[in-house]
Design a protein around this motif. Structure first.
Motif, short mmCIF file in Angstrom:
data_model
loop_
_atom_site.label_atom_id
_atom_site.label_comp_id
_atom_site.label_asym_id
_atom_site.label_seq_id
_atom_site.Cartn_x
_atom_site.Cartn_y
_atom_site.Cartn_z
N VAL A 147 0.87 -1.18 0.00
CA VAL A 147 0.00 0.00 0.00
C VAL A 147 0.90 1.22 0.00
N ASP A 159 -2.77 -0.92 -3.89
CA ASP A 159 -3.66 0.01 -3.20
C ASP A 159 -2.89 1.27 -2.83
N MET A 304 -6.23 -0.99 4.93
CA MET A 304 -6.28 -1.54 3.57
C MET A 304 -5.30 -2.70 3.41
N ARG A 308 -6.13 -6.78 2.88
CA ARG A 308 -5.60 -7.55 1.74
C ARG A 308 -4.82 -8.77 2.23
N TYR A 318 -7.53 -3.22 -7.20
CA TYR A 318 -6.85 -2.28 -6.32
C TYR A 318 -7.64 -0.98 -6.20
N LYS A 319 -7.53 -0.36 -5.03
CA LYS A 319 -8.30 0.86 -4.76
C LYS A 319 -7.36 2.01 -4.42
#
Length: 334
Positions: A147, A159, A304, A308, A318-319
């Motif tokens: 992330v 992410d 996040m 995951r 993915y965000k």
């Protein structure tokens, strides 16, 4: 230190029974579970984390790589990461890249050997300047989720947690235009970073939309003397009546320089900067700030990543989460 085997022997039950009781399994009766937990507490039993990680193939540890521990914003993000990780039963190992590409690579290699379950990171300045992203892709291809926060690489599929850098700078510039400011400058010490570029573009868009002003930008390099550069900038552009600063140090120096030049803040000139609440306490008048909510960014990044890590069927969906900034008006603007 007492072991599961010793607890089982004293209670005259199997090791499996002790383990299930300590993990609140429904297979174990209430009375047996009570006896196991009481004895474990009496002996201050602690599970062997190394053994657990081998068994579960999880370390319950997150690797965090930040570019600069002395940066107040990054330190607060780290605080948010640690607090959320602890809440969810995870530990963190922190590495400092010191804005170095090589150091960033070394940190990833060091921790990707089974020490952590995933990474939270903000990219080093050298990495962004050279657009080096292969080391991130290799890490992800190893099966370790990543992330990114604040400084991110758009070409890396992972992410991300960012703030609305473009929009918030655009809105801050528009706020100065609404004050009838005629010559608004943008000062940045982070132009080489992705966030610095987004902030400059937001400022320029707001200025160009007016049709009567041209962007006026001062880019300060790391090797430059900030105070000298800003002082020379004020001498050269005596009619400046508004400042938007991309970072706290540029904003504070600009405000102090304006006062030293005899300008009244905010009567003659308004100043807005990306800065924290505590930064505004160190200026007189108090600085109007764009607040980034660093702790919330850290907490969201940790949430996040852990989601995951714990996902049974991880996807490549993915965000990118945008944490909205706040324009906090103080005494350096009208």
């Amino acid at each position: 230190m007492v072991t599961l085997k010793q607890l089982a022997k004293e209670l005259n039950v199997s090791i499996s029974t002790v383990s299930k009781a300590l993990n609140n399994s429904d297979e174990i009766g209430v009375e047996t579970a009570r006896r196991v937990k009481e004895l474990a507490e009496l002996y201050n039993y602690k599970p062997n984390k190394v053994a657990l990680s081998l068994k579960q193939n999880k370390t319950k540890t997150i690797g965090v790589i930040i570019p600069n521990i002395l940066n107040h914003f990054l330190a607060k993000v780290l605080y948010g990461i640690e607090r959320e990780a602890t809440k969810q039963g995870y530990n963190i190992i922190t590495c400092i890249s010191n804005e170095s590409l090589d150091k960033e690579k070394e940190s990833l290699q060091l921790l990707a050997n089974g020490s952590v379950d995933g990474f939270i990171l903000s990219i080093a300045e050298e990495s962004q300047a050279s657009n080096a992203i292969d080391h991130f892709k290799r890490t992800i291809n190893q099966g370790l989720p990543v992330v990114m926060f604040d400084r991110v690489a758009n070409d890396v599929l992972c992410d991300k947690v960012i703030v609305d850098d473009f929009e918030s700078t655009y809105n801050a510039t528009k706020a100065l235009i609404a004050e009838k400011r005629k010559k608004i400058a943008f000062i940045t010490n982070i132009n080489g970073l992705s966030v610095g570029k987004l902030r400059r573009h937001g400022y320029s868009k707001a200025i160009l939309e007016e049709g009567v002003m041209e962007p006026l930008v001062l880019k300060i390099k790391n090797k430059d003397d900030k105070q000298k550069k800003i002082k020379s900038f004020f001498k050269k552009h005596k009619s400046i009546d508004g400042i938007v600063a991309a970072d706290s140090s540029a904003g504070i120096i600009a405000l102090n320089t304006a006062i030293n030049f005899g300008l009244k803040v905010p009567k003659d000139i308004s100043v807005i900067a990306y800065a924290s609440k505590s930064d505004s306490f160190h200026t007189l008048p108090r600085l109007t700030t764009i607040r980034q909510h660093a702790k919330a960014i850290g907490a969201k990044a940790a949430e996040m990543l852990i989601n995951r890590i714990q996902s049974v069927h991880p996807t490549e969906n993915y965000k990118t989460t945008i944490v909205k900034t706040s324009l906090v008006k103080n005494k350096s603007t009208l």
